[in-house]
Design an enzyme around this catalytic site. Structure first.
Site, PDB file in Angstrom:
ATOM      1  N   TYR A 111       5.256   0.672   4.222  1.00  0.00           N
ATOM      2  CA  TYR A 111       5.257   2.061   3.772  1.00  0.00           C
ATOM      3  C   TYR A 111       5.923   2.114   2.393  1.00  0.00           C
ATOM      4  O   TYR A 111       7.039   1.599   2.229  1.00  0.00           O
ATOM      5  CB  TYR A 111       6.027   2.887   4.798  1.00  0.00           C
ATOM      6  CG  TYR A 111       6.113   4.351   4.475  1.00  0.00           C
ATOM      7  CD1 TYR A 111       4.990   5.163   4.531  1.00  0.00           C
ATOM      8  CD2 TYR A 111       7.322   4.929   4.125  1.00  0.00           C
ATOM      9  CE1 TYR A 111       5.069   6.502   4.245  1.00  0.00           C
ATOM     10  CE2 TYR A 111       7.420   6.277   3.839  1.00  0.00           C
ATOM     11  CZ  TYR A 111       6.283   7.059   3.897  1.00  0.00           C
ATOM     12  OH  TYR A 111       6.371   8.394   3.611  1.00  0.00           O
ATOM     13  N   ASP A 183       8.891  -1.742  12.038  1.00  0.00           N
ATOM     14  CA  ASP A 183       8.409  -0.368  11.869  1.00  0.00           C
ATOM     15  C   ASP A 183       7.167  -0.240  12.746  1.00  0.00           C
ATOM     16  O   ASP A 183       6.123  -0.820  12.452  1.00  0.00           O
ATOM     17  CB  ASP A 183       8.083  -0.097  10.389  1.00  0.00           C
ATOM     18  CG  ASP A 183       7.646   1.359  10.141  1.00  0.00           C
ATOM     19  OD1 ASP A 183       7.211   2.026  11.099  1.00  0.00           O
ATOM     20  OD2 ASP A 183       7.740   1.815   8.978  1.00  0.00           O
TER      21      ASP A 183
END
Ligand SMILES: *Cc1c(COP(=O)(O)O)cnc(C)c1O
Length: 394
Positions: A111, A183
């Site tokens: 991200y 994540d």
């Protein structure tokens, strides 16, 4: 919940119940900043306050704790730590595990802001990082240094859809005594449980699948063991990126339908991925459920489904992608993902704009890459909409 063997859907609906005298079947919102003390306690540590119960909402709150308990059960962890956002979660982890001069090894195409904050801000405190292609565990092995304090993996990665073998990376990490953080936003606990595969810490942007209704920003961290839980929780409450009780209530409401939302959207995603792959204007499609995906077999082993995220590139590159994105009518041009409505976005200029173009190209984020987050609309309507927008490409 009491029955530890309850299935995932039962946990979704019934975990994190709060005892309450009125019998409310939903979690009440304890919208309070502070909690009364029965009396002054003058113990060895006279500032520690109450032995049991709640003190102050930044430190803990029943509505928030019920959500933390629910997600910890879904991820098979020791405990959960809810945060104001997904970035609040990753920064609490960074601050807890990294220190001056520490080194981080991470998936390159994570991200955007998770990477950006390290390169732009933590670097000011001497933190170094190696952002590598973690689909090859050797890249991780070779990047570890004596000051490596954390390994961070995002799988499937955003937006390249590359899959990293969590078990293999966990083995490497533990050989060096380094915690592995995953994540898990793109999968949600419904499709993947990294702690069961050897990770030490898992986190989510709750904003995405867990809440699922595009009306809350939030995050959560789950650890496998008590020590890391205490260390990260202490950091989170001191940074002050706690969740708010009302925010937690909305997530309780959203999470109950996590599995049925993903099941529905995932079926449509598979259909759309195959349809795109056959489309004459499409150059390539990145979706773990396609045989053409380089880690298709690993995805089948590690995940319980292929998810709802698709990245693809048109033969006409950026110009064609722009025509598509500017002409969709039902599909919404917006960042974020994991909600009930289908979103389309351009990673190079939107979610990953903070990374240099040279680096983007190196990690597989070409100018022409388009990302779709499939929602729960009728799949025929989605295909019709994408089809009419693709027809506008001359
Ligand atoms: C959105 C997202 C984040 C950040 O979460 P916020 O809730 O926006 O702060 C982190 N990781 C992934 C994979 C994300 O999609």
């Amino acid at each position: 919940m009491k029955n530890k063997n309850a299935g995932f859907n039962t946990k979704l609906v019934h975990s994190g119940k709060l005892e309450n005298s009125l019998g409310s079947i939903t979690v009440p919102i304890y919208q309070t900043s502070t909690f009364s003390f029965n009396n002054v306690q003058h113990g060895a540590d006279c500032f520690s306050g109450k032995d049991d119960g709640y003190i102050y909402t930044r430190l803990g709150n029943p509505t928030i704790n019920a959500l933390e308990e629910t997600i910890a059960e879904l991820e098979n962890g020791f405990g959960g730590i809810a945060t104001s956002s997904g970035m609040g979660a990753i920064n609490s982890i960074y601050m807890a595990l990294l220190g001056q001069g520490a080194h981080l090894v991470s998936t390159a195409s994570i991200y955007g802001p998770s990477r950006n904050v390290i390169e732009k801000h933590y670097s000011r405190f001497g933190v170094e990082a190696a952002f590598v292609n973690t689909t090859d565990p050797d890249n991780v092995k070779q990047s570890i240094k004596s000051n490596t304090r954390m390994i961070l993996v995002e799988t499937p990665a955003n937006p390249t859809m590359q899959i990293t073998d969590i078990r293999k990376i966990a083995e490497i990490a533990h050989k060096h005594g380094i915690p592995l953080v995953v994540d898990n936003t793109f999968s949600s606990p419904y499709l993947q449980n990294p702690l069961d595969l050897g990770a030490d810490v898992v986190f989510h942007s709750i904003t995405k699948f867990i809440n699922g209704h595009a009306d809350v920003v939030g995050g959560v961290i789950i650890t496998k063991e008590k020590d890391l839980y205490k260390q990260i929780r202490d950091m989170m409450v001191n940074i002050g990126c706690n969740m708010d009780p009302h925010q937690a209530y909305l997530v309780h409401r959203g999470i109950k339908t996590l599995s049925i939302r993903i099941e529905k959207a995932q079926k449509s995603a598979a259909k759309i991925a195959h349809w795109l792959e056959e489309h004459p204007l499409v150059k390539l499609v990145k979706y773990p459920g396609l045989r053409s995906h380089p880690q298709h077999e690993l995805a089948k082993k590690q995940m319980r489904g292929s998810g709802t995220m698709i990245s693809f590139e048109l033969k006409g590159g950026f110009d064609a992608g722009k025509v598509l994105m500017d002409n969709v009518e039902l599909v919404i041009l917006a960042v974020s993902l994991g909600g009930i409505e289908t979103l389309i976005e351009h990673p190079a200029s939107m979610t990953h704009s903070g990374i240099s173009r040279e680096e983007k190209l190196k990690i597989g984020i070409s100018d022409g890459l388009v990302r779709l987050s499939i929602g729960i609309e009728n799949v025929e309507d989605l295909i019709d909409d994408l089809s009419q927008a693709l027809d506008k490409i001359s």
